[in-house]
Design a protein around this motif. Structure first.
Motif, PDB file in Angstrom:
ATOM      1  N   PHE A 162       0.924  -1.199  -0.062  1.00 22.53           N
ATOM      2  CA  PHE A 162       0.134  -0.050   0.176  1.00 22.53           C
ATOM      3  C   PHE A 162       0.877   1.183  -0.016  1.00 22.53           C
ATOM      4  CE2 PHE A 162       0.588  -0.753   4.584  1.00 22.53           C
ATOM      5  CZ  PHE A 162       0.568   0.505   5.009  1.00 22.53           C
ATOM      6  N   THR A 163       2.089   1.235   0.500  1.00 24.83           N
ATOM      7  CA  THR A 163       3.263   2.352   0.433  1.00 24.83           C
ATOM      8  C   THR A 163       3.730   2.288  -1.013  1.00 24.83           C
ATOM      9  OG1 THR A 163       4.683   1.287   1.402  1.00 24.83           O
ATOM     10  CG2 THR A 163       3.313   2.623   2.845  1.00 24.83           C
ATOM     11  N   GLY A 164       3.546   1.400  -1.933  1.00 28.08           N
ATOM     12  CA  GLY A 164       4.275   1.461  -3.212  1.00 28.08           C
ATOM     13  C   GLY A 164       5.545   0.649  -3.187  1.00 28.08           C
ATOM     14  N   THR A 165       6.292   0.602  -4.183  1.00 26.31           N
ATOM     15  CA  THR A 165       7.498  -0.101  -4.430  1.00 26.31           C
ATOM     16  C   THR A 165       8.747   0.563  -4.654  1.00 26.31           C
ATOM     17  OG1 THR A 165       7.178  -0.613  -6.674  1.00 26.31           O
ATOM     18  CG2 THR A 165       5.926  -2.183  -5.178  1.00 26.31           C
ATOM     19  N   LEU A 166       9.824   0.043  -4.281  1.00 25.82           N
ATOM     20  CA  LEU A 166      11.016   0.913  -4.779  1.00 25.82           C
ATOM     21  C   LEU A 166      10.988   1.301  -5.929  1.00 25.82           C
ATOM     22  CD1 LEU A 166      14.002   1.572  -3.874  1.00 25.82           C
ATOM     23  CD2 LEU A 166      14.588  -0.742  -4.301  1.00 25.82           C
ATOM     24  N   ALA A 167      10.665   0.204  -6.988  1.00 21.05           N
ATOM     25  CA  ALA A 167      10.939   0.308  -8.533  1.00 21.05           C
ATOM     26  C   ALA A 167      10.133   1.481  -8.860  1.00 21.05           C
ATOM     27  CB  ALA A 167      10.503  -1.024  -9.194  1.00 21.05           C
TER      28      ALA A 167
END
Length: 191
Positions: A162-167
């Motif tokens: 839910f916080t997003g991904t590194l990429a």
């Protein structure tokens, strides 16, 4: 192409309809980052009535707590983006919290949460929301935008992302500035 719009009082009903009766996820109404644990727990009672009321109050006050993505006039995604001091959990966090001398800086914004229905995942909605968050922060005078993604290895349950991904943040130009223990990172884009 998606249309990205800040959530203003005129868009409250659209946000409420998009989040649905569950408040996006377990009656959260995207208020978890804004409250203490006790406040949030109280807010999820009665099917999230307290958290819904808090989000409505934030929207009605004109605070623009996030952005909605629309395809053909229908909301298909949400991102919570606002000045970092609005997210008390970040300020109190020992892992991802800012240096005390920077904590009150309203010109540092944060991206804390995405909500994209399963039917819309994998269609570029999150990427467009990140771009919209960057534009929103820049237009509102932010000097930097932070994100707190997880470093996802392999397939992950959506609840972990839910916080997003590194990429996705790397593609938008964010740089890693801290790697506290665990999988959550602190990334930053200077505006």
């Amino acid at each position: 192409m998606l249309e990205i719009h800040p959530v203003t009082p005129e868009r409250w009903e659209e946000l409420a309809a998009f989040f649905g009766p569950s408040g996006a996820f377990s009656h959260c109404w995207c208020t978890w980052w804004r409250q203490t644990a006790a406040e949030f727990s109280s807010g999820i009672e009665a099917d999230g009535a307290g958290n819904r009321a808090l989000m409505r109050q934030i929207v009605e006050a004109g605070s623009e707590p996030g952005l909605l993505a629309y395809r053909d006039g229908k909301a298909v995604g949400w991102v919570s983006v606002a000045p970092r001091p609005q997210y008390g959990r970040i300020l109190r966090s020992r892992r991802i919290g800012p240096d005390p001398e920077e904590a009150a800086d309203e010109r540092v914004w944060s991206v804390v949460c995405f909500w994209i229905p399963r039917s819309e995942r994998g269609k570029g909605v999150a990427t467009e929301l990140v771009d919209g968050a960057v534009a929103q922060a820049r237009e509102r005078g932010a000097r930097a935008l932070e994100a707190y993604p997880v470093e996802a290895g392999g397939r992950q349950p959506a609840a972990n992302l839910f916080t997003g991904t590194l990429a996705m943040f790397q593609r938008a130009g964010f740089k890693e500035v801290d790697r506290p223990r665990g999988a959550q990172l602190v990334m930053r884009l200077e505006l």
